[in-house]
Design a protein around this motif. Sequence first.
Motif, PDB file in Angstrom:
ATOM      1  N   ASP A 103      72.919  42.166  25.905  1.00 50.24           N
ATOM      2  CA  ASP A 103      72.562  40.688  26.271  1.00 50.24           C
ATOM      3  C   ASP A 103      72.436  40.215  24.902  1.00 50.24           C
ATOM      4  OD1 ASP A 103      69.900  41.445  25.218  1.00 50.24           O
ATOM      5  OD2 ASP A 103      69.473  42.034  27.146  1.00 50.24           O
ATOM      6  N   LEU A 104      71.675  38.993  24.902  1.00 46.12           N
ATOM      7  CA  LEU A 104      71.580  38.120  23.290  1.00 46.12           C
ATOM      8  C   LEU A 104      70.165  38.272  22.828  1.00 46.12           C
ATOM      9  CD1 LEU A 104      73.847  35.357  24.319  1.00 46.12           C
ATOM     10  CD2 LEU A 104      74.391  37.214  23.092  1.00 46.12           C
ATOM     11  N   GLU A 105      69.249  39.297  23.313  1.00 47.63           N
ATOM     12  CA  GLU A 105      67.900  39.058  23.016  1.00 47.63           C
ATOM     13  C   GLU A 105      67.675  39.523  21.654  1.00 47.63           C
ATOM     14  OE1 GLU A 105      65.493  39.936  27.110  1.00 47.63           O
ATOM     15  OE2 GLU A 105      66.061  41.659  25.889  1.00 47.63           O
ATOM     16  N   TYR A 106      68.642  40.308  20.736  1.00 47.17           N
ATOM     17  CA  TYR A 106      68.522  40.625  19.669  1.00 47.17           C
ATOM     18  C   TYR A 106      69.666  40.088  18.558  1.00 47.17           C
ATOM     19  CZ  TYR A 106      65.044  43.925  21.439  1.00 47.17           C
ATOM     20  OH  TYR A 106      63.799  44.413  22.010  1.00 47.17           O
ATOM     21  N   ASP A 107      69.402  40.113  17.465  1.00 49.69           N
ATOM     22  CA  ASP A 107      70.252  39.623  16.660  1.00 49.69           C
ATOM     23  C   ASP A 107      71.073  40.407  15.779  1.00 49.69           C
ATOM     24  OD1 ASP A 107      71.817  37.919  14.592  1.00 49.69           O
ATOM     25  OD2 ASP A 107      70.352  36.637  13.988  1.00 49.69           O
ATOM     26  N   PRO A 108      72.348  40.856  15.836  1.00 48.35           N
ATOM     27  CA  PRO A 108      73.028  41.716  14.909  1.00 48.35           C
ATOM     28  C   PRO A 108      72.984  41.472  13.512  1.00 48.35           C
ATOM     29  CG  PRO A 108      74.425  41.343  16.939  1.00 48.35           C
ATOM     30  CD  PRO A 108      73.277  40.435  16.794  1.00 48.35           C
ATOM     31  N   GLU A 109      72.846  40.233  13.259  1.00 45.09           N
ATOM     32  CA  GLU A 109      72.500  39.859  11.743  1.00 45.09           C
ATOM     33  C   GLU A 109      71.473  40.626  11.019  1.00 45.09           C
ATOM     34  OE1 GLU A 109      74.194  38.215   9.602  1.00 45.09           O
ATOM     35  OE2 GLU A 109      75.790  37.373  10.598  1.00 45.09           O
ATOM     36  N   GLU A 110      70.539  41.246  11.899  1.00 49.80           N
ATOM     37  CA  GLU A 110      69.534  41.880  11.316  1.00 49.80           C
ATOM     38  C   GLU A 110      69.727  43.351  11.141  1.00 49.80           C
ATOM     39  OE1 GLU A 110      66.473  40.725  13.995  1.00 49.80           O
ATOM     40  OE2 GLU A 110      65.733  38.801  12.607  1.00 49.80           O
ATOM     41  N   TYR A 111      71.044  43.845  11.468  1.00 54.30           N
ATOM     42  CA  TYR A 111      71.322  45.232  11.320  1.00 54.30           C
ATOM     43  C   TYR A 111      70.820  45.461   9.476  1.00 54.30           C
ATOM     44  CZ  TYR A 111      74.159  45.472  15.108  1.00 54.30           C
ATOM     45  OH  TYR A 111      74.648  45.372  16.588  1.00 54.30           O
ATOM     46  N   ASN A 112      71.047  44.652   8.733  1.00 53.29           N
ATOM     47  CA  ASN A 112      70.860  44.795   7.413  1.00 53.29           C
ATOM     48  C   ASN A 112      69.383  44.975   7.181  1.00 53.29           C
ATOM     49  OD1 ASN A 112      73.513  44.788   6.215  1.00 53.29           O
ATOM     50  ND2 ASN A 112      73.752  42.649   6.642  1.00 53.29           N
ATOM     51  N   VAL A 113      68.493  44.456   7.823  1.00 55.68           N
ATOM     52  CA  VAL A 113      67.113  44.335   7.747  1.00 55.68           C
ATOM     53  C   VAL A 113      66.798  45.859   7.923  1.00 55.68           C
ATOM     54  CG1 VAL A 113      64.739  43.735   8.489  1.00 55.68           C
ATOM     55  CG2 VAL A 113      66.633  41.905   8.406  1.00 55.68           C
ATOM     56  N   LEU A 114      67.379  46.459   8.862  1.00 56.96           N
ATOM     57  CA  LEU A 114      66.936  48.088   9.424  1.00 56.96           C
ATOM     58  C   LEU A 114      67.963  48.940   8.282  1.00 56.96           C
ATOM     59  CD1 LEU A 114      66.932  46.430  12.185  1.00 56.96           C
ATOM     60  CD2 LEU A 114      66.702  48.628  13.037  1.00 56.96           C
ATOM     61  N   LEU A 115      68.861  48.533   7.673  1.00 58.21           N
ATOM     62  CA  LEU A 115      69.389  49.336   6.711  1.00 58.21           C
ATOM     63  C   LEU A 115      69.060  49.485   5.576  1.00 58.21           C
ATOM     64  CD1 LEU A 115      73.447  48.600   7.431  1.00 58.21           C
ATOM     65  CD2 LEU A 115      72.300  50.845   7.872  1.00 58.21           C
ATOM     66  N   ARG A 116      68.110  48.401   5.092  1.00 54.53           N
ATOM     67  CA  ARG A 116      67.789  48.298   3.555  1.00 54.53           C
ATOM     68  C   ARG A 116      66.588  49.576   3.226  1.00 54.53           C
ATOM     69  NH1 ARG A 116      67.542  42.642   4.657  1.00 54.53           N
ATOM     70  NH2 ARG A 116      68.884  41.616   3.035  1.00 54.53           N
ATOM     71  N   PRO A 117      65.889  50.031   4.047  1.00 55.76           N
ATOM     72  CA  PRO A 117      65.042  51.419   3.806  1.00 55.76           C
ATOM     73  C   PRO A 117      65.784  52.562   3.594  1.00 55.76           C
ATOM     74  CG  PRO A 117      64.282  50.048   5.447  1.00 55.76           C
ATOM     75  CD  PRO A 117      65.282  49.496   5.467  1.00 55.76           C
ATOM     76  N   VAL A 118      66.933  52.631   4.466  1.00 54.04           N
ATOM     77  CA  VAL A 118      68.025  53.612   4.166  1.00 54.04           C
ATOM     78  C   VAL A 118      68.737  53.636   2.718  1.00 54.04           C
ATOM     79  CG1 VAL A 118      70.411  54.411   5.310  1.00 54.04           C
ATOM     80  CG2 VAL A 118      68.685  53.912   6.640  1.00 54.04           C
ATOM     81  N   LEU A 119      69.286  52.252   2.710  1.00 55.60           N
ATOM     82  CA  LEU A 119      70.128  52.074   1.366  1.00 55.60           C
ATOM     83  C   LEU A 119      69.073  52.367   0.160  1.00 55.60           C
ATOM     84  CD1 LEU A 119      71.897  48.666   2.259  1.00 55.60           C
ATOM     85  CD2 LEU A 119      72.914  51.156   1.828  1.00 55.60           C
ATOM     86  N   ARG A 120      67.932  52.210   0.243  1.00 52.10           N
ATOM     87  CA  ARG A 120      66.808  52.611  -0.778  1.00 52.10           C
ATOM     88  C   ARG A 120      66.670  54.036  -0.776  1.00 52.10           C
ATOM     89  NH1 ARG A 120      61.577  49.135  -1.048  1.00 52.10           N
ATOM     90  NH2 ARG A 120      61.315  50.495  -2.979  1.00 52.10           N
ATOM     91  N   GLY A 121      67.181  54.791   0.020  1.00 53.12           N
ATOM     92  CA  GLY A 121      66.915  56.153   0.127  1.00 53.12           C
ATOM     93  C   GLY A 121      65.741  56.776   0.751  1.00 53.12           C
ATOM     94  N   VAL A 122      64.977  55.902   1.256  1.00 53.00           N
ATOM     95  CA  VAL A 122      63.542  56.285   1.853  1.00 53.00           C
ATOM     96  C   VAL A 122      63.479  56.639   3.290  1.00 53.00           C
ATOM     97  CG1 VAL A 122      62.654  55.111  -0.148  1.00 53.00           C
ATOM     98  CG2 VAL A 122      62.723  53.889   2.015  1.00 53.00           C
ATOM     99  N   ALA A 123      64.489  56.175   4.231  1.00 51.42           N
ATOM    100  CA  ALA A 123      64.433  56.234   5.559  1.00 51.42           C
ATOM    101  C   ALA A 123      65.372  56.975   6.249  1.00 51.42           C
ATOM    102  CB  ALA A 123      64.159  55.039   6.191  1.00 51.42           C
ATOM    103  N   ASP A 124      65.073  57.938   7.138  1.00 53.97           N
ATOM    104  CA  ASP A 124      65.788  58.742   8.201  1.00 53.97           C
ATOM    105  C   ASP A 124      66.085  57.612   9.397  1.00 53.97           C
ATOM    106  OD1 ASP A 124      66.188  60.943   6.384  1.00 53.97           O
ATOM    107  OD2 ASP A 124      64.291  61.470   6.777  1.00 53.97           O
ATOM    108  N   VAL A 125      64.949  57.103   9.894  1.00 56.62           N
ATOM    109  CA  VAL A 125      64.770  56.351  11.124  1.00 56.62           C
ATOM    110  C   VAL A 125      64.069  55.039  10.889  1.00 56.62           C
ATOM    111  CG1 VAL A 125      63.852  56.389  13.187  1.00 56.62           C
ATOM    112  CG2 VAL A 125      64.584  58.678  12.516  1.00 56.62           C
TER     113      VAL A 125
END
Length: 243
Positions: A103-125
């Motif tokens: 559905d349209l409840e969540y905005d895929p543009e925010e994938y990058n918001v979730l990826l930022r801790p991964v890209l900083r090397g601090v998160a697995d989940v």
Amino acid sequence: MAPTVPARKLSIIIPAYNEGATIHLILDQIKQVQLLGGFTKEVLIVNDCSRDNTEEAVQRYVASNPELAIQYYKHDVNQGKGAALHTGIRKATGDYIIIQDADLEYDPEEYNVLLRPVLRGVADVVYGSRFIGGKPHRILFFWHSIGNHWLTMLSNAFSNLNLTDMETCYKLFRRDIVQGLQLEEKRFGFEPEVTIKMARVPNVRIYEVGISYYGRTYAEGKKIGWRDGFRAIYCILKYGLFA
């Protein structure tokens, strides 16, 4: 010459049940997202035996948008959202996996918001919380909000986490970790089960970030109900106490 860094891939799992009216719209949004860190996209749609035109809508989209890597799977019998996620997790090949409702409840543009801790090397989940960060949040049901907070608190008590939104759709996992879990719940019990089991993975690093939420009413197609809330309580006790 600097060595070439292999591109990393994000697997986007879409469990779909009777979403023929909107699934092309969410796929358009996913197609337009430019992921940070050189991530590419892999989309896995799992049709949980829809009774509408979901399959036809997906097939039309795949045929007219070959540039978006889409894999399509179909259950012959309706099994539930969790079962669709099991199929998607099993088939995914990306470095990380994120869950996206059809559905349209969540905005895929925010994938990058979730990826930022991964890209900083601090998160697995990384969990995307609808209740922190000051993002837009559609005002809907009071008792749903109370129930969500209560379920999150109960889940935290057994997982020893301090999440604010255990029931969120936007959960991003390192693929090898989530594929290593023995997941059982075939409906909305997936959320507490995966949270509690993930919390027990040795040295796992779990983060939470704020996201927006454009919720639906039942007239607009929302599916979760009070029975799913009771099932979530059962799952928290089952996997928190006895697993």
